[in-house]
Enzyme design. Structure first.
Site, PDB file in Angstrom:
ATOM      1  N   HIS A  95       4.944  -5.986   4.682  1.00 11.27           N
ATOM      2  CA  HIS A  95       4.197  -5.401   5.798  1.00 11.27           C
ATOM      3  C   HIS A  95       3.780  -3.964   5.520  1.00 11.27           C
ATOM      4  O   HIS A  95       4.369  -3.260   4.697  1.00 11.27           O
ATOM      5  CB  HIS A  95       5.055  -5.427   7.071  1.00 11.27           C
ATOM      6  CG  HIS A  95       6.218  -4.479   7.027  1.00 11.27           C
ATOM      7  ND1 HIS A  95       6.103  -3.157   7.381  1.00 11.27           N
ATOM      8  CD2 HIS A  95       7.523  -4.652   6.663  1.00 11.27           C
ATOM      9  CE1 HIS A  95       7.282  -2.561   7.251  1.00 11.27           C
ATOM     10  NE2 HIS A  95       8.161  -3.448   6.810  1.00 11.27           N
ATOM     11  N   CYS A  96       2.733  -3.541   6.212  1.00 12.26           N
ATOM     12  CA  CYS A  96       2.381  -2.132   6.293  1.00 12.26           C
ATOM     13  C   CYS A  96       2.618  -1.726   7.747  1.00 12.26           C
ATOM     14  O   CYS A  96       3.621  -2.138   8.329  1.00 12.26           O
ATOM     15  CB  CYS A  96       0.948  -1.883   5.826  1.00 12.26           C
ATOM     16  SG  CYS A  96      -0.306  -2.958   6.578  1.00 12.26           S
ATOM     17  N   ARG A  97       1.745  -0.958   8.343  1.00 10.82           N
ATOM     18  CA  ARG A  97       1.949  -0.587   9.749  1.00 10.82           C
ATOM     19  C   ARG A  97       1.253  -1.573  10.682  1.00 10.82           C
ATOM     20  O   ARG A  97       1.862  -2.166  11.552  1.00 10.82           O
ATOM     21  CB  ARG A  97       1.444   0.834   9.996  1.00 10.82           C
ATOM     22  CG  ARG A  97       1.710   1.314  11.406  1.00 10.82           C
ATOM     23  CD  ARG A  97       1.445   2.793  11.548  1.00 10.82           C
ATOM     24  NE  ARG A  97       1.662   3.243  12.915  1.00 10.82           N
ATOM     25  CZ  ARG A  97       1.564   4.500  13.294  1.00 10.82           C
ATOM     26  NH1 ARG A  97       1.266   5.439  12.406  1.00 10.82           N
ATOM     27  NH2 ARG A  97       1.756   4.843  14.550  1.00 10.82           N
TER      28      ARG A  97
END
EC number: 3.1.3.48
Length: 240
Positions: A95-97
């Site tokens: 994941h990222c943000r």
């Protein structure tokens, strides 16, 4: 979790930054590895890595691209090692943000490398997988690219200019040299020996190939061969 989607069926998921409740939900669903692309300086992010047994952080600036291509390829290889080493029912969450640009960039490069497909095809797959998330139905994200133009260009150029290529024909092969290829594996070998858990996974992945339990990419096969060859050479040198 409605803000995520699979990029490897039943094994690997990508999405947005998880809340504590979502971390528990993901663990209940079988996630045993969390791969985090966010930076420490990002605001309104509740740290969760102390709540999970296995967490890797490869920070990429929000809206940006990896700054070191060699380190990035090492990271892609680490992700593949983790996916390849998953047991029955186990999963990885990357994941990222927001779960769009940075994670989409990583997954596009990952798919191009592991499936031996062109960047154009891998970008299409990322757009398809991304649009299937329940929380994106009837939103602009259902139609638009998750990656911004700079991130798309990075994916398109990454395999065409980097010295280590996947199975498809790169646009520019002039940068590829045998000495570069060997030197890259030397560095990866050293890095893996500093991470025994990942080293064990890449060596044990050879059993999957022998048993026919699924494809292993050309790059991972070459790496495993190089590691085993270097170990055998050391034994021969010691005995001679």
């Amino acid at each position: 979790m409605n803000q995520a989607s699979f990029f490897v069926a039943d094994k690997a998921i990508f999405g947005g930054y998880p809340s504590w409740e979502q971390v528990q939900e993901l663990q209940t669903a079988g996630v045993v590895w969390f791969v985090d692309l966010t930076e420490e300086c990002e605001k309104n992010v509740v740290l969760y890595h102390q709540l999970v047994p296995n967490w890797i952080n490869y920070p990429i600036k929000d809206g940006g691209t990896p700054q070191n291509r060699e380190k990035f390829l090492t990271f892609l290889l680490a992700v593949q090692i983790l996916v390849d080493g998953l047991g029955p029912g186990e999963k990885i969450y990357l994941h990222c943000r927001g779960g769009h640009g940075r994670s989409g960039l990583v997954i596009a490069c990952f798919l191009a490398m592991t499936l031996n497909i062109s960047p154009k095809k891998s970008l299409f797959l990322v757009k398809l997988y991304h649009s299937q998330r329940p929380n994106l139905v009837n939103t602009r994200w259902e139609r638009e690219w998750p990656l911004n133009p700079t991130q798309k260009r990075f994916v398109q150029k990454f395999f065409g200019t980097f010295l280590l290529r996947s199975g498809f024909e790169a646009e520019n092969t002039s940068a590829y040299k045998k000495s570069d290829h060997v030197w890259y594996f030397v560095r990866i070998n050293v890095w893996l020996h500093q991470n025994p858990q990942l080293l064990a996974v890449v060596l044990n992945s050879g059993l999957k190939t022998i048993k026919g339990e699924g494809p292993v990419s050309k790059i991972l096969q070459q790496l495993r061969y190089y590691i085993l060859f270097s170990k055998a050479k050391k034994l021969v040198d010691c005995c001679s």
